[in-house]
Design an enzyme around this catalytic site. Structure first.
Site, PDB file in Angstrom:
ATOM      1  N   GLU A 165       0.828  -1.208   0.000  1.00 45.45           N
ATOM      2  CA  GLU A 165       0.000   0.000   0.000  1.00 45.45           C
ATOM      3  C   GLU A 165       0.866   1.264   0.000  1.00 45.45           C
ATOM      4  OE1 GLU A 165      -2.977  -0.179  -0.669  1.00 45.45           O
ATOM      5  OE2 GLU A 165      -3.623  -2.199  -0.086  1.00 45.45           O
ATOM      6  N   HIS A 193      -1.426  -5.375   2.218  1.00 41.46           N
ATOM      7  CA  HIS A 193      -2.624  -6.217   2.178  1.00 41.46           C
ATOM      8  C   HIS A 193      -2.281  -7.552   1.527  1.00 41.46           C
ATOM      9  CE1 HIS A 193      -5.880  -3.029   2.857  1.00 41.46           C
ATOM     10  NE2 HIS A 193      -6.236  -4.049   3.605  1.00 41.46           N
ATOM     11  N   CYS A 215      -8.036  -1.168   8.235  1.00 47.95           N
ATOM     12  CA  CYS A 215      -6.634  -1.221   7.787  1.00 47.95           C
ATOM     13  C   CYS A 215      -6.133   0.172   7.410  1.00 47.95           C
ATOM     14  CB  CYS A 215      -6.471  -2.179   6.611  1.00 47.95           C
ATOM     15  SG  CYS A 215      -6.645  -3.905   7.105  1.00 47.95           S
TER      16      CYS A 215
HETATM   17  N1  PCA Z   1      -8.519  -6.248   6.741  1.00 46.71           N
HETATM   18  C1  PCA Z   1      -9.452  -5.165   6.944  1.00 46.71           C
HETATM   19  C2  PCA Z   1      -9.386  -4.865   8.419  1.00 46.71           C
HETATM   20  C3  PCA Z   1      -8.687  -6.024   9.049  1.00 46.71           C
HETATM   21  C4  PCA Z   1      -8.103  -6.772   7.917  1.00 46.71           C
HETATM   22  O1  PCA Z   1      -7.350  -7.757   8.016  1.00 46.71           O
HETATM   23  C5  PCA Z   1      -9.187  -3.968   6.036  1.00 46.71           C
HETATM   24  O2  PCA Z   1      -8.677  -4.156   4.919  1.00 46.71           O
HETATM   25  O3  PCA Z   1      -9.518  -2.839   6.406  1.00 46.71           O
END
Ligand code: PCA
Length: 194
Positions: free
Chosen positions: A82, A165, A145
């Site tokens: 990200e 992610h 996140c």
């Molecule tokens: N993914 C979510 C919140 C916790 C996670 O593992 C997100 O992408 O916001």
């Protein structure tokens, strides 16, 4: 070099989160940690109320040089490095406290966005070389996140920090995810931050 790796608990009606499994596997010693790295982990609750506080407490005690925060993005098909956290809360599902903030800033007077301070392009190249599906992503979403990522960067507690992610385990197995983390750690160890 002290590195903190975080993962999230299960959320959104799922029974597992690959990043929680990743944290458990690391704690069980299943990750190859390159020499010279002092690694620590933290599992975070998927709540707007607690996620950053839990991480902040860990940062205060462990004092990491680098934070690699991980979360699940079930709609993604690769490892997403990200690039940017935005000052926006817009949850499409409840967090694990039943909260669903919408159309609100994270920080009333805060910056519009913060960039990751991790060497994303180097991570991307190293992971691609080893055959991992990976890309630099320009949106961490608007759920917990992105919230954690924004608060982490806004706090300026750690010089090198960012968010990654990962897809579901069907797309990237728990073994492969551990291998990918190991590649990222080797990159950190090579002194990419200097
Ligand atoms: N993914 C979510 C919140 C916790 C996670 O593992 C997100 O992408 O916001």
């Amino acid at each position: 070099m002290r590195i903190l790796i975080s993962g999230f608990e299960a959320f959104g009606g799922r029974s597992t989160n690959p990043t929680a499994t990743m944290v458990r596997n690391i704690e069980l010693g299943r990750l190859h940690v390159p020499e010279g790295i002092d690694l620590n982990t933290i599992l975070l609750p998927v709540t707007f109320e607690r996620a950053f506080h839990v991480m902040e407490e860990k940062i205060q005690t462990f004092r990491p040089d680098v934070v690699l925060a991980f979360g699940l993005a079930s709609s993604r098909h690769e490892i997403d490095l990200e690039r940017v956290a935005i000052n926006c809360l817009d949850a499409e599902i409840d967090d694990n406290n039943g909260h669903r903030p919408m159309d609100r800033p994270i920080s009333e007077k805060g910056e519009t966005a913060y960039f990751s301070t991790l060497p994303l392009r180097q991570f991307e190249i190293a992971l691609k070389e080893k055959g991992f599906p990976v890309k630099i992503s320009n949106s961490a979403g608007t759920f917990v996140c992105n919230y954690l990522f924004y608060k982490l960067m806004e706090s300026q507690l750690v010089r090198y920090a960012g968010f990654i992610h990962v897809p579901l385990q069907e797309t990237l197995s728990e073994e492969k995810l551990l291998e990918a983390v190991s590649v990222i750690l080797s990159d950190c160890e090579k002194g990419l931050f200097i």
